[in-house]
Design a protein around this motif. Sequence first.
Motif, PDB file in Angstrom:
ATOM      1  N   MET A   1       0.837  -1.177   0.000  1.00  0.00           N
ATOM      2  CA  MET A   1       0.000   0.000   0.000  1.00  0.00           C
ATOM      3  C   MET A   1       0.885   1.244   0.000  1.00  0.00           C
ATOM      4  N   LYS A   2       0.517   2.236  -0.796  1.00  0.00           N
ATOM      5  CA  LYS A   2       1.276   3.472  -0.858  1.00  0.00           C
ATOM      6  C   LYS A   2       1.042   4.291   0.398  1.00  0.00           C
ATOM      7  N   ARG A   3       2.096   4.905   0.855  1.00  0.00           N
ATOM      8  CA  ARG A   3       1.985   5.802   1.995  1.00  0.00           C
ATOM      9  C   ARG A   3       2.071   7.217   1.471  1.00  0.00           C
ATOM     10  N   THR A   4       1.144   8.042   1.863  1.00  0.00           N
ATOM     11  CA  THR A   4       1.136   9.435   1.445  1.00  0.00           C
ATOM     12  C   THR A   4       0.942  10.323   2.650  1.00  0.00           C
ATOM     13  N   SER A   5       1.287  11.567   2.480  1.00  0.00           N
ATOM     14  CA  SER A   5       1.022  12.552   3.517  1.00  0.00           C
ATOM     15  C   SER A   5       0.443  13.789   2.855  1.00  0.00           C
ATOM     16  N   THR A   6      -0.180  14.596   3.642  1.00  0.00           N
ATOM     17  CA  THR A   6      -0.802  15.816   3.146  1.00  0.00           C
ATOM     18  C   THR A   6       0.128  16.985   3.394  1.00  0.00           C
ATOM     19  N   TYR A   7       0.228  17.858   2.390  1.00  0.00           N
ATOM     20  CA  TYR A   7       1.054  19.045   2.499  1.00  0.00           C
ATOM     21  C   TYR A   7       0.286  20.211   1.895  1.00  0.00           C
ATOM     22  N   PRO A   8      -0.073  21.201   2.705  1.00  0.00           N
ATOM     23  CA  PRO A   8      -0.790  22.347   2.146  1.00  0.00           C
ATOM     24  C   PRO A   8       0.172  23.179   1.289  1.00  0.00           C
ATOM     25  N   LEU A   9      -0.198  23.384   0.054  1.00  0.00           N
ATOM     26  CA  LEU A   9       0.684  24.068  -0.888  1.00  0.00           C
ATOM     27  C   LEU A   9       0.065  25.383  -1.327  1.00  0.00           C
ATOM     28  N   ARG A  10       0.837  26.431  -1.221  1.00  0.00           N
ATOM     29  CA  ARG A  10       0.383  27.745  -1.685  1.00  0.00           C
ATOM     30  C   ARG A  10       1.046  28.028  -3.023  1.00  0.00           C
ATOM     31  N   LEU A  11       0.226  28.332  -4.018  1.00  0.00           N
ATOM     32  CA  LEU A  11       0.732  28.655  -5.346  1.00  0.00           C
ATOM     33  C   LEU A  11       0.209  30.027  -5.760  1.00  0.00           C
ATOM     34  N   PRO A  12       0.999  30.766  -6.518  1.00  0.00           N
ATOM     35  CA  PRO A  12       0.460  32.000  -7.092  1.00  0.00           C
ATOM     36  C   PRO A  12      -0.749  31.644  -7.968  1.00  0.00           C
ATOM     37  N   THR A  13      -1.708  32.534  -8.018  1.00  0.00           N
ATOM     38  CA  THR A  13      -2.946  32.283  -8.756  1.00  0.00           C
ATOM     39  C   THR A  13      -2.684  31.901 -10.202  1.00  0.00           C
ATOM     40  N   SER A  14      -1.759  32.591 -10.850  1.00  0.00           N
ATOM     41  CA  SER A  14      -1.475  32.318 -12.265  1.00  0.00           C
ATOM     42  C   SER A  14      -0.865  30.929 -12.451  1.00  0.00           C
ATOM     43  N   LEU A  15      -0.030  30.505 -11.519  1.00  0.00           N
ATOM     44  CA  LEU A  15       0.582  29.178 -11.614  1.00  0.00           C
ATOM     45  C   LEU A  15      -0.457  28.095 -11.358  1.00  0.00           C
ATOM     46  N   LYS A  16      -1.316  28.322 -10.386  1.00  0.00           N
ATOM     47  CA  LYS A  16      -2.378  27.351 -10.117  1.00  0.00           C
ATOM     48  C   LYS A  16      -3.296  27.210 -11.325  1.00  0.00           C
ATOM     49  N   ALA A  17      -3.606  28.322 -11.982  1.00  0.00           N
ATOM     50  CA  ALA A  17      -4.458  28.268 -13.170  1.00  0.00           C
ATOM     51  C   ALA A  17      -3.771  27.479 -14.286  1.00  0.00           C
ATOM     52  N   ALA A  18      -2.470  27.663 -14.446  1.00  0.00           N
ATOM     53  CA  ALA A  18      -1.735  26.926 -15.473  1.00  0.00           C
ATOM     54  C   ALA A  18      -1.713  25.436 -15.161  1.00  0.00           C
ATOM     55  N   VAL A  19      -1.509  25.093 -13.906  1.00  0.00           N
ATOM     56  CA  VAL A  19      -1.516  23.686 -13.498  1.00  0.00           C
ATOM     57  C   VAL A  19      -2.896  23.083 -13.740  1.00  0.00           C
ATOM     58  N   ALA A  20      -3.947  23.810 -13.392  1.00  0.00           N
ATOM     59  CA  ALA A  20      -5.307  23.318 -13.608  1.00  0.00           C
ATOM     60  C   ALA A  20      -5.570  23.079 -15.089  1.00  0.00           C
ATOM     61  N   GLU A  21      -5.142  24.005 -15.919  1.00  0.00           N
ATOM     62  CA  GLU A  21      -5.362  23.888 -17.371  1.00  0.00           C
ATOM     63  C   GLU A  21      -4.608  22.678 -17.943  1.00  0.00           C
ATOM     64  N   ILE A  22      -3.353  22.537 -17.573  1.00  0.00           N
ATOM     65  CA  ILE A  22      -2.542  21.430 -18.102  1.00  0.00           C
ATOM     66  C   ILE A  22      -3.039  20.095 -17.590  1.00  0.00           C
ATOM     67  N   SER A  23      -3.319  20.005 -16.299  1.00  0.00           N
ATOM     68  CA  SER A  23      -3.770  18.722 -15.750  1.00  0.00           C
ATOM     69  C   SER A  23      -5.112  18.315 -16.340  1.00  0.00           C
ATOM     70  N   GLN A  24      -6.001  19.276 -16.579  1.00  0.00           N
ATOM     71  CA  GLN A  24      -7.289  18.958 -17.192  1.00  0.00           C
ATOM     72  C   GLN A  24      -7.076  18.461 -18.625  1.00  0.00           C
ATOM     73  N   ALA A  25      -6.179  19.117 -19.364  1.00  0.00           N
ATOM     74  CA  ALA A  25      -5.901  18.697 -20.739  1.00  0.00           C
ATOM     75  C   ALA A  25      -5.291  17.298 -20.782  1.00  0.00           C
ATOM     76  N   GLU A  26      -4.524  16.936 -19.761  1.00  0.00           N
ATOM     77  CA  GLU A  26      -3.896  15.619 -19.712  1.00  0.00           C
ATOM     78  C   GLU A  26      -4.793  14.575 -19.058  1.00  0.00           C
ATOM     79  N   GLY A  27      -5.915  14.994 -18.523  1.00  0.00           N
ATOM     80  CA  GLY A  27      -6.829  14.062 -17.887  1.00  0.00           C
ATOM     81  C   GLY A  27      -6.354  13.562 -16.538  1.00  0.00           C
ATOM     82  N   THR A  28      -5.609  14.402 -15.831  1.00  0.00           N
ATOM     83  CA  THR A  28      -5.123  14.038 -14.501  1.00  0.00           C
ATOM     84  C   THR A  28      -5.600  15.070 -13.490  1.00  0.00           C
TER      85      THR A  28
END
Length: 94
Positions: A1-28
């Motif tokens: 079983m994979k072990r994971t932990s939670t880490y609150p990450l703060r991103l600039p709004t523009s970077l978060k938007a870019a990540v959202a756009e790319i991840s949606q386009a890649e289906g992840t």
Amino acid sequence: MKRTSTYPLRLPTSLKAAVAEISQAEGTSMNQFVAMAVAEKVSAMRTAEFFAGRRDAADLEPALRILRREGGQPPSDADALGSAPSDGRPRVAR
């Protein structure tokens, strides 16, 4: 079983938007995208550290002696590759 932990990450709004756009386009998910980006960066840094360690441990004088030595026998006819295939792939000797 994979072990994971939670880490609150703060991103600039523009970077978060870019990540959202790319991840949606890649289906992840954004989480998967960020985890893979961090894994790639860690891998690159560890690879650089590995090669820096190899460089620091290298004995250059023997390598330079090999590079400066006189040549040996010329290549035999069997070593000739001929022309490359028309599809641009390198020719493989058989």
